[in-house]
Design an enzyme around this catalytic site. Structure first.
Site, PDB file in Angstrom:
ATOM      1  N   ASP A 208     -41.348  -9.090  81.669  1.00 18.55           N
ATOM      2  CA  ASP A 208     -41.940 -10.303  81.111  1.00 18.55           C
ATOM      3  C   ASP A 208     -43.237  -9.974  80.382  1.00 18.55           C
ATOM      4  OD1 ASP A 208     -41.598 -13.348  81.144  1.00 18.55           O
ATOM      5  OD2 ASP A 208     -43.727 -13.069  81.543  1.00 18.55           O
TER       6      ASP A 208
HETATM    7  C1  LIG Z   1     -47.035 -10.295  71.699  1.00 23.57           C
HETATM    8  C2  LIG Z   1     -45.607 -10.030  71.326  1.00 23.57           C
HETATM    9  C3  LIG Z   1     -44.543 -10.577  72.036  1.00 23.57           C
HETATM   10  N1  LIG Z   1     -43.256 -10.335  71.677  1.00 23.57           N
HETATM   11  C4  LIG Z   1     -42.123 -10.887  72.430  1.00 23.57           C
HETATM   12  C5  LIG Z   1     -41.622  -9.989  73.564  1.00 23.57           C
HETATM   13  C6  LIG Z   1     -40.805 -10.946  74.386  1.00 23.57           C
HETATM   14  O1  LIG Z   1     -39.459 -10.918  73.891  1.00 23.57           O
HETATM   15  C7  LIG Z   1     -41.433 -12.292  74.099  1.00 23.57           C
HETATM   16  C8  LIG Z   1     -42.065 -12.839  75.342  1.00 23.57           C
HETATM   17  O2  LIG Z   1     -41.111 -13.536  76.090  1.00 23.57           O
HETATM   18  P1  LIG Z   1     -40.492 -13.057  77.471  1.00 23.57           P
HETATM   19  O3  LIG Z   1     -40.312 -14.291  78.307  1.00 23.57           O
HETATM   20  O4  LIG Z   1     -41.288 -11.927  78.065  1.00 23.57           O
HETATM   21  O5  LIG Z   1     -39.083 -12.452  77.057  1.00 23.57           O
HETATM   22  P2  LIG Z   1     -37.838 -13.138  76.353  1.00 23.57           P
HETATM   23  O6  LIG Z   1     -37.691 -14.574  76.780  1.00 23.57           O
HETATM   24  O7  LIG Z   1     -37.905 -12.864  74.886  1.00 23.57           O
HETATM   25  O8  LIG Z   1     -36.634 -12.292  76.939  1.00 23.57           O
HETATM   26  P3  LIG Z   1     -36.117 -12.189  78.472  1.00 23.57           P
HETATM   27  O9  LIG Z   1     -36.964 -13.067  79.352  1.00 23.57           O
HETATM   28  O10 LIG Z   1     -34.687 -12.636  78.425  1.00 23.57           O
HETATM   29  O11 LIG Z   1     -36.262 -10.715  78.805  1.00 23.57           O
HETATM   30  O12 LIG Z   1     -42.413 -12.091  73.090  1.00 23.57           O
HETATM   31  C9  LIG Z   1     -42.961  -9.512  70.586  1.00 23.57           C
HETATM   32  O13 LIG Z   1     -41.789  -9.291  70.251  1.00 23.57           O
HETATM   33  N2  LIG Z   1     -43.997  -8.944  69.883  1.00 23.57           N
HETATM   34  C10 LIG Z   1     -45.306  -9.169  70.190  1.00 23.57           C
HETATM   35  O14 LIG Z   1     -46.203  -8.627  69.510  1.00 23.57           O
END
Ligand SMILES: Cc1cn([C@H]2C[C@H](O)[C@@H](COP(=O)(O)OP(=O)(O)OP(=O)(O)O)O2)c(=O)[nH]c1=O
Length: 199
Positions: free
Chosen positions: A70
């Protein structure tokens, strides 16, 4: 070889795990991501990573290892999740403008008997983001499913003036720490395909 499952719907996490040469199967196991009252950001991301791993384990044959992760953005101790609409995204980008924030990413592994996890904190500094830039960035479609409303690996890179810590953690999976956790379950990285080097 132990089978690894990735409990995630995130394409970024799939790409990052593929990058370090670990074969895996994706399992989908959505969980409630609401913070508990007064919950500290680090405790929150680690709890969610563990909950994703445990929820994913229920979708396996019970003999493999499941990885959950997460990511959240933290500004002044406040959790910035994914923006729910344009107004929220514009407000987040405005708050992050010309300031430093933390990106917390937790990773958890479980095999149903033993669980391990860690939380990685990275400092990211943004240059000034004008309202017009934030509007155009929203229109690109990129902020919508990203914690803090930006993607360092995408168009949002132009906002990043400095980073201290793990780049891959900001994208969604800290690769060095993930490799260490995988080793604890005897899952090696760099599992090269036999035909990749002519064997
Ligand atoms: C800060 C930042 C976040 N993110 C993304 C990563 C995560 O996918 C998302 C945060 O949400 P999460 O809830 O961590 O993940 P998710 O819902 O995408 O996937 P899952 O729970 O099914 O594993 O933000 C980027 O892609 N680049 C960035 O620079």
């Amino acid at each position: 070889m132990t089978q690894l499952y990735l409990a995630s719907g995130s394409p970024r996490r799939r790409e990052l795990l593929t990058q370090i040469g670990v074969p895996f199967t994706v399992v989908s196991a959505p969980i409630d991501e609401t913070p508990l009252p007064g919950e500290a950001p680090a405790a929150y991301v680690e709890r969610l990573a563990q909950a994703k791993a445990v929820a994913g384990f229920a979708h396996t044959d019970g003999r493999g290892v499941v990885l959950g992760a997460d990511t959240t953005v933290v500004l002044d101790g406040q959790i910035l999740g994914k923006p729910e609409n344009r107004e929220q995204a514009l407000a987040m980008l405005g708050d992050l403008s010309k300031r430093e924030h933390q990106v917390l990413t937790a990773v958890a592994l479980t095999d149903g008997r033993r669980s391990v996890s860690c939380c990685v904190s990275t400092r990211v500094r943004f240059r000034t983001i004008s309202f017009e830039q934030a509007l155009r960035y929203w229109d690109s479609g990129e902020p919508v499913d990203k914690a803090g409303g930006y993607a360092i690996q995408g168009l949002g890179a132009v906002f990043v003036s400095a980073i201290e810590g793990s780049y891959s953690a900001v994208v969604g999976l800290p690769l060095s720490e993930t490799a260490e956790l995988l080793e604890q379950f005897a899952i090696p990285c760099w599992q090269l395909q036999e035909d990749a080097h002519g064997a």
